[in-house]
Design a protein around this motif. Structure first.
Motif, PDB file in Angstrom:
ATOM      1  N   ASP A 199       0.846  -1.194   0.000  1.00 42.04           N
ATOM      2  CA  ASP A 199       0.000   0.000   0.000  1.00 42.04           C
ATOM      3  C   ASP A 199       0.879   1.240   0.000  1.00 42.04           C
ATOM      4  O   ASP A 199       2.086   1.161   0.192  1.00 42.04           O
ATOM      5  CB  ASP A 199      -0.894   0.016   1.238  1.00 42.04           C
ATOM      6  CG  ASP A 199      -2.055  -0.939   1.096  1.00 42.04           C
ATOM      7  OD1 ASP A 199      -2.830  -1.079   2.049  1.00 42.04           O
ATOM      8  OD2 ASP A 199      -2.178  -1.557   0.021  1.00 42.04           O
ATOM      9  N   THR A 200       0.245   2.359  -0.185  1.00 41.24           N
ATOM     10  CA  THR A 200       0.977   3.611  -0.202  1.00 41.24           C
ATOM     11  C   THR A 200       0.404   4.561   0.820  1.00 41.24           C
ATOM     12  O   THR A 200      -0.759   4.450   1.201  1.00 41.24           O
ATOM     13  CB  THR A 200       0.925   4.262  -1.583  1.00 41.24           C
ATOM     14  OG1 THR A 200       1.616   5.507  -1.547  1.00 41.24           O
ATOM     15  CG2 THR A 200      -0.520   4.536  -1.999  1.00 41.24           C
ATOM     16  N   GLN A 201       1.217   5.484   1.234  1.00 40.36           N
ATOM     17  CA  GLN A 201       0.701   6.582   2.025  1.00 40.36           C
ATOM     18  C   GLN A 201      -0.038   7.544   1.098  1.00 40.36           C
ATOM     19  O   GLN A 201       0.426   7.846   0.001  1.00 40.36           O
ATOM     20  CB  GLN A 201       1.843   7.328   2.722  1.00 40.36           C
ATOM     21  CG  GLN A 201       2.477   6.544   3.850  1.00 40.36           C
ATOM     22  CD  GLN A 201       3.295   7.410   4.778  1.00 40.36           C
ATOM     23  OE1 GLN A 201       3.458   8.604   4.559  1.00 40.36           O
ATOM     24  NE2 GLN A 201       3.823   6.819   5.838  1.00 40.36           N
ATOM     25  N   TYR A 202      -1.182   8.003   1.542  1.00 41.00           N
ATOM     26  CA  TYR A 202      -1.947   9.010   0.813  1.00 41.00           C
ATOM     27  C   TYR A 202      -1.739  10.348   1.512  1.00 41.00           C
ATOM     28  O   TYR A 202      -1.910  10.450   2.721  1.00 41.00           O
ATOM     29  CB  TYR A 202      -3.426   8.648   0.782  1.00 41.00           C
ATOM     30  CG  TYR A 202      -3.717   7.422  -0.026  1.00 41.00           C
ATOM     31  CD1 TYR A 202      -3.725   6.158   0.555  1.00 41.00           C
ATOM     32  CD2 TYR A 202      -3.964   7.515  -1.395  1.00 41.00           C
ATOM     33  CE1 TYR A 202      -3.967   5.023  -0.196  1.00 41.00           C
ATOM     34  CE2 TYR A 202      -4.212   6.386  -2.146  1.00 41.00           C
ATOM     35  CZ  TYR A 202      -4.214   5.144  -1.550  1.00 41.00           C
ATOM     36  OH  TYR A 202      -4.446   4.024  -2.300  1.00 41.00           O
ATOM     37  N   PHE A 203      -1.392  11.341   0.718  1.00 39.07           N
ATOM     38  CA  PHE A 203      -1.063  12.646   1.263  1.00 39.07           C
ATOM     39  C   PHE A 203      -2.199  13.645   1.065  1.00 39.07           C
ATOM     40  O   PHE A 203      -2.917  13.603   0.065  1.00 39.07           O
ATOM     41  CB  PHE A 203       0.187  13.213   0.593  1.00 39.07           C
ATOM     42  CG  PHE A 203       1.463  12.611   1.101  1.00 39.07           C
ATOM     43  CD1 PHE A 203       1.943  11.419   0.583  1.00 39.07           C
ATOM     44  CD2 PHE A 203       2.177  13.233   2.099  1.00 39.07           C
ATOM     45  CE1 PHE A 203       3.116  10.861   1.050  1.00 39.07           C
ATOM     46  CE2 PHE A 203       3.367  12.685   2.580  1.00 39.07           C
ATOM     47  CZ  PHE A 203       3.831  11.498   2.057  1.00 39.07           C
ATOM     48  N   GLY A 204      -2.305  14.572   2.007  1.00 43.43           N
ATOM     49  CA  GLY A 204      -3.162  15.727   1.818  1.00 43.43           C
ATOM     50  C   GLY A 204      -2.448  16.757   0.961  1.00 43.43           C
ATOM     51  O   GLY A 204      -1.291  16.597   0.599  1.00 43.43           O
ATOM     52  N   PRO A 205      -3.137  17.872   0.644  1.00 44.12           N
ATOM     53  CA  PRO A 205      -2.563  18.884  -0.242  1.00 44.12           C
ATOM     54  C   PRO A 205      -1.527  19.782   0.431  1.00 44.12           C
ATOM     55  O   PRO A 205      -0.819  20.522  -0.249  1.00 44.12           O
ATOM     56  CB  PRO A 205      -3.779  19.703  -0.676  1.00 44.12           C
ATOM     57  CG  PRO A 205      -4.731  19.559   0.465  1.00 44.12           C
ATOM     58  CD  PRO A 205      -4.529  18.179   1.004  1.00 44.12           C
ATOM     59  N   GLY A 206      -1.449  19.720   1.753  1.00 44.80           N
ATOM     60  CA  GLY A 206      -0.452  20.523   2.456  1.00 44.80           C
ATOM     61  C   GLY A 206      -1.015  21.828   3.006  1.00 44.80           C
ATOM     62  O   GLY A 206      -1.988  22.381   2.472  1.00 44.80           O
ATOM     63  N   THR A 207      -0.411  22.299   4.068  1.00 41.01           N
ATOM     64  CA  THR A 207      -0.692  23.622   4.639  1.00 41.01           C
ATOM     65  C   THR A 207       0.609  24.404   4.665  1.00 41.01           C
ATOM     66  O   THR A 207       1.584  23.969   5.267  1.00 41.01           O
ATOM     67  CB  THR A 207      -1.237  23.513   6.075  1.00 41.01           C
ATOM     68  OG1 THR A 207      -2.495  22.852   6.064  1.00 41.01           O
ATOM     69  CG2 THR A 207      -1.398  24.909   6.691  1.00 41.01           C
ATOM     70  N   ARG A 208       0.600  25.527   3.962  1.00 41.99           N
ATOM     71  CA  ARG A 208       1.793  26.366   3.988  1.00 41.99           C
ATOM     72  C   ARG A 208       1.643  27.351   5.136  1.00 41.99           C
ATOM     73  O   ARG A 208       0.798  28.247   5.098  1.00 41.99           O
ATOM     74  CB  ARG A 208       1.984  27.105   2.673  1.00 41.99           C
ATOM     75  CG  ARG A 208       3.287  27.920   2.660  1.00 41.99           C
ATOM     76  CD  ARG A 208       3.722  28.332   1.283  1.00 41.99           C
ATOM     77  NE  ARG A 208       4.127  27.235   0.432  1.00 41.99           N
ATOM     78  CZ  ARG A 208       5.286  26.603   0.511  1.00 41.99           C
ATOM     79  NH1 ARG A 208       6.179  26.946   1.430  1.00 41.99           N
ATOM     80  NH2 ARG A 208       5.566  25.635  -0.340  1.00 41.99           N
ATOM     81  N   LEU A 209       2.448  27.163   6.166  1.00 42.86           N
ATOM     82  CA  LEU A 209       2.405  27.994   7.368  1.00 42.86           C
ATOM     83  C   LEU A 209       3.533  29.011   7.343  1.00 42.86           C
ATOM     84  O   LEU A 209       4.697  28.645   7.129  1.00 42.86           O
ATOM     85  CB  LEU A 209       2.523  27.122   8.628  1.00 42.86           C
ATOM     86  CG  LEU A 209       2.685  27.863   9.952  1.00 42.86           C
ATOM     87  CD1 LEU A 209       1.405  28.630  10.289  1.00 42.86           C
ATOM     88  CD2 LEU A 209       3.026  26.900  11.080  1.00 42.86           C
ATOM     89  N   THR A 210       3.182  30.264   7.565  1.00 41.67           N
ATOM     90  CA  THR A 210       4.172  31.327   7.715  1.00 41.67           C
ATOM     91  C   THR A 210       4.054  31.892   9.118  1.00 41.67           C
ATOM     92  O   THR A 210       2.950  32.278   9.542  1.00 41.67           O
ATOM     93  CB  THR A 210       3.949  32.450   6.686  1.00 41.67           C
ATOM     94  OG1 THR A 210       4.026  31.894   5.370  1.00 41.67           O
ATOM     95  CG2 THR A 210       5.006  33.536   6.831  1.00 41.67           C
ATOM     96  N   VAL A 211       5.172  31.920   9.836  1.00 44.65           N
ATOM     97  CA  VAL A 211       5.197  32.487  11.176  1.00 44.65           C
ATOM     98  C   VAL A 211       5.999  33.784  11.133  1.00 44.65           C
ATOM     99  O   VAL A 211       7.181  33.788  10.777  1.00 44.65           O
ATOM    100  CB  VAL A 211       5.810  31.507  12.200  1.00 44.65           C
ATOM    101  CG1 VAL A 211       5.766  32.115  13.601  1.00 44.65           C
ATOM    102  CG2 VAL A 211       5.083  30.173  12.178  1.00 44.65           C
ATOM    103  N   LEU A 212       5.322  34.872  11.480  1.00 46.97           N
ATOM    104  CA  LEU A 212       5.970  36.193  11.391  1.00 46.97           C
ATOM    105  C   LEU A 212       6.556  36.621  12.731  1.00 46.97           C
ATOM    106  O   LEU A 212       6.045  36.248  13.790  1.00 46.97           O
ATOM    107  CB  LEU A 212       4.950  37.226  10.918  1.00 46.97           C
ATOM    108  CG  LEU A 212       4.301  36.928   9.558  1.00 46.97           C
ATOM    109  CD1 LEU A 212       3.231  37.965   9.261  1.00 46.97           C
ATOM    110  CD2 LEU A 212       5.352  36.900   8.461  1.00 46.97           C
TER     111      LEU A 212
END
Lengths: 112, 115
Positions: free
Chosen positions: B102-115
């Motif tokens: 089987d494979t891991q299924y990935f989500g689309p990602g969250t791009r987090l920016t910390v200022l």
């Protein structure tokens, strides 16, 4: 500590050419070797995978070559197309929880 | 069709804030994972969970915690966000008992920016 070493980090190939990405590993307990393809803005998706008891696996234009004694494996993309432009990750798995160790990725650009 | 969803595609937070990243899968998978993806470093495992309320540290757990109260949901928590946690965060899942087929299924990602 990078358990799966991947090279090159970037690759530019002419349309119709062959793209080759190489990976090497140290941990002999790894028992499954997938390649993932990631387009911008998307999560990685499984492209093709191989078990260590097989030396080669081909799916369409994509082929994995596996050298167990050298602990190396590679991805070949034949007749590369602009639509193949993406980041490719090699990976290795071991253990019941399917914990995946990834290479650092190769950004492939196929130019017309 | 299998689906892994993440609560936000883009997130901007300030240093010191507590940040929650949510991941939901609809495949009844036992195993779930949180990675961060950085240029030149690839994907690095932060935490994973193989069952409800169970968690294991990955390669870079410092500064993060996780919660898995329900099978389908796996949350990543940044207790006090710092600028070096600016990254792309990816959630993945795979069924339990899989042995390389089987494979891991990935989500689309969250791009987090910390200022």
């Amino acid at each position: 500590q990078q358990q799966v070493k991947q090279s090159p980090q970037s690759l530019i190939v002419q349309k119709g050419g062959i793209s080759i990405i190489n990976c090497a590993y140290e941990n002999t307990a790894f028992d499954y070797f997938p390649w993932y393809q990631q387009f911008p803005g998307k999560g990685p998706a499984l492209l093709i995978a191989i078990r260590p008891d097989v030396s080669e696996k081909k799916e369409g234009r994509f082929t994995i070559s596996f050298n167990k004694s050298a602990k190396q494996f590679s991805l070949h993309i034949m007749d590369s197309q602009p639509g193949d432009s993406a980041t490719y990750f090699c990976a290795a798995l071991t253990g019941g929880y399917q914990k995946v160790t990834f290479g650092i990725g190769t950004k492939l650009q196929v130019i017309p | 069709d299998v689906k892994v969803t993440q609560s936000s595609r883009y997130l901007v937070k300030r240093t010191g804030e507590k940040v929650f990243l949510e991941c939901v899968q609809d495949m009844d998978h036992e195993n779930m994972f949180w990675y961060r993806q950085d240029p030149g470093l690839g994907l690095r495992l932060i935490y994973f969970s193989y069952d409800v309320k169970m968690k294991e540290k990955g390669d870079i757990p410092e500064g993060y915690s996780v919660s898995r109260e329900k099978k389908e949901r796996f949350s990543l928590i940044l207790e006090s966000a710092s600028t070096n946690q600016t990254s792309m965060y990816l959630c993945a899942s795979i069924r339990g008992g899989a042995r390389g087929t089987d494979t891991q299924y990935f989500g689309p990602g969250t791009r987090l920016t910390v200022l």
